[in-house]
Design an enzyme around this catalytic site. Sequence first.
Site, PDB file in Angstrom:
ATOM      1  N   LEU A 131      19.234  30.671 107.086  1.00 31.23           N
ATOM      2  CA  LEU A 131      19.101  29.625 107.121  1.00 31.23           C
ATOM      3  C   LEU A 131      18.489  28.337 107.943  1.00 31.23           C
ATOM      4  O   LEU A 131      16.869  27.915 107.327  1.00 31.23           O
ATOM      5  CB  LEU A 131      20.855  28.805 107.238  1.00 31.23           C
ATOM      6  CG  LEU A 131      20.583  27.688 106.335  1.00 31.23           C
ATOM      7  CD1 LEU A 131      19.621  26.867 105.356  1.00 31.23           C
ATOM      8  CD2 LEU A 131      22.184  26.706 106.367  1.00 31.23           C
ATOM      9  N   ASP A 132      18.999  28.099 109.107  1.00 31.48           N
ATOM     10  CA  ASP A 132      18.389  27.107 110.533  1.00 31.48           C
ATOM     11  C   ASP A 132      18.309  28.461 111.078  1.00 31.48           C
ATOM     12  O   ASP A 132      19.802  27.994 112.370  1.00 31.48           O
ATOM     13  CB  ASP A 132      19.091  26.142 109.987  1.00 31.48           C
ATOM     14  CG  ASP A 132      18.953  24.807 111.448  1.00 31.48           C
ATOM     15  OD1 ASP A 132      17.956  25.491 111.958  1.00 31.48           O
ATOM     16  OD2 ASP A 132      18.829  23.954 111.366  1.00 31.48           O
ATOM     17  N   PRO A 133      17.650  28.732 112.398  1.00 31.11           N
ATOM     18  CA  PRO A 133      16.712  29.221 112.052  1.00 31.11           C
ATOM     19  C   PRO A 133      16.120  30.592 110.550  1.00 31.11           C
ATOM     20  O   PRO A 133      16.896  30.839 110.746  1.00 31.11           O
ATOM     21  CB  PRO A 133      15.503  29.445 112.872  1.00 31.11           C
ATOM     22  CG  PRO A 133      16.811  30.443 113.578  1.00 31.11           C
ATOM     23  CD  PRO A 133      17.690  29.590 113.458  1.00 31.11           C
ATOM     24  N   ASP A 136      14.384  26.767 106.998  1.00 31.53           N
ATOM     25  CA  ASP A 136      13.414  25.745 107.290  1.00 31.53           C
ATOM     26  C   ASP A 136      11.992  25.667 107.997  1.00 31.53           C
ATOM     27  O   ASP A 136      10.919  25.171 107.666  1.00 31.53           O
ATOM     28  CB  ASP A 136      14.312  25.140 108.641  1.00 31.53           C
ATOM     29  CG  ASP A 136      14.133  26.155 109.544  1.00 31.53           C
ATOM     30  OD1 ASP A 136      14.731  27.203 109.275  1.00 31.53           O
ATOM     31  OD2 ASP A 136      14.666  25.702 110.798  1.00 31.53           O
TER      32      ASP A 136
END
Length: 383
Positions: A131-133, A136
Amino acid sequence: MTGEPAPASGTVHWVGAGLSTGSGLATLCDTAERVRLWHRTESRAADALGRLGLTGRAEPRAYTRSALGAELAPGDVVVSMLPAPEHAPLLAECVRRGAHFACSSYVSQAVLEQVPDAGKAGLVVLTEAGLDPGIDHLHALFARARESIGEGTPASYTFTSYCGGVPAVPNDFTYRFSWAPAGVLNALRSPARYLEGGAETVAERPWEATRRHVVDGETFEVYPNRDSVPFVAQYEVPDAWTPRTFVRGTLRLEGWLRAWDGVFEELRTGDDTRIAALARELAAAHPTTDDDRDRVVLAVSLDVRAEPGPSWRGGYLLDLAGDAEESAMARCVSRTLALGVRHILDGSLPPGLNRAAETAARSEQWLRELAQEGMEFTLRVDR
């Protein structure tokens, strides 16, 4: 220098079955020839498969690095859902056995040092694919802006990328743990580096740089996370563009800063032993139950202004709530990672280091495929 790509065998070893293991594992059971789930004990691995509705579709295993190594064959794919410090030793085992490697974490120096050997062996090392990273990275806003403004046109820009897992129904703590409390606390203890007012800025205590941030009419609190500066090069920002702001950070519900005041005081004064104890206390005081629902919010925006000349402004928003079957965090992390693994299996990722999708065209492909799996993004472009 990389060697000839090592063909994937079709076997996937998913290592770890924590809070971020979700339906992505099911998609791999649909596409891989064989899937093994490795967890602390075989019975716990079997329980996790039962929880995910995958009993009989994947093989449970008790994890130790040596036990995994004994079952690795050339071309297998190892997916590490272990804590970040465990990635490098596991990658070393993969290189020894001729296996590909994938994880959702940031690239550590210890992992980076092993990439040349992996590349020479024709092995894929996929990182930052969660997801993050991960998600993004996929929005490719700079590529869109370059097409509009021009690569060599002098311009200034503001870029922000904020992501957070929060409770779908706000609570007094304004938070729902979607990963180990110790990891959350240690991330807050790590200084954050970013660009503000055109200059490098370091927040030794990231929460002290918290500010209000409005997303789609809703007010959140955001703060910088880790080191944003290397991503200027990773996102291929034109040399002719100068930053007003460039920050990648964490998003929390409004009121988080006040609700966590006691935690911050502990972080200011506590040593490692005290922080470890605090993590256990927070886990006990704020447990995640089957009735809880989480929410993931990812807001990425870019504003570019040529001087003089045209301007370009755009952004992406992902706002996803969990349900009774799966948390939003598990869906975002596991499905994105599984998508990357499928690209290892079909041979479309090159040997060596890969960070999610590293070209605009591949980013568009990943976003289309994720949207087909129910992860819809809202794109806003104001030219």
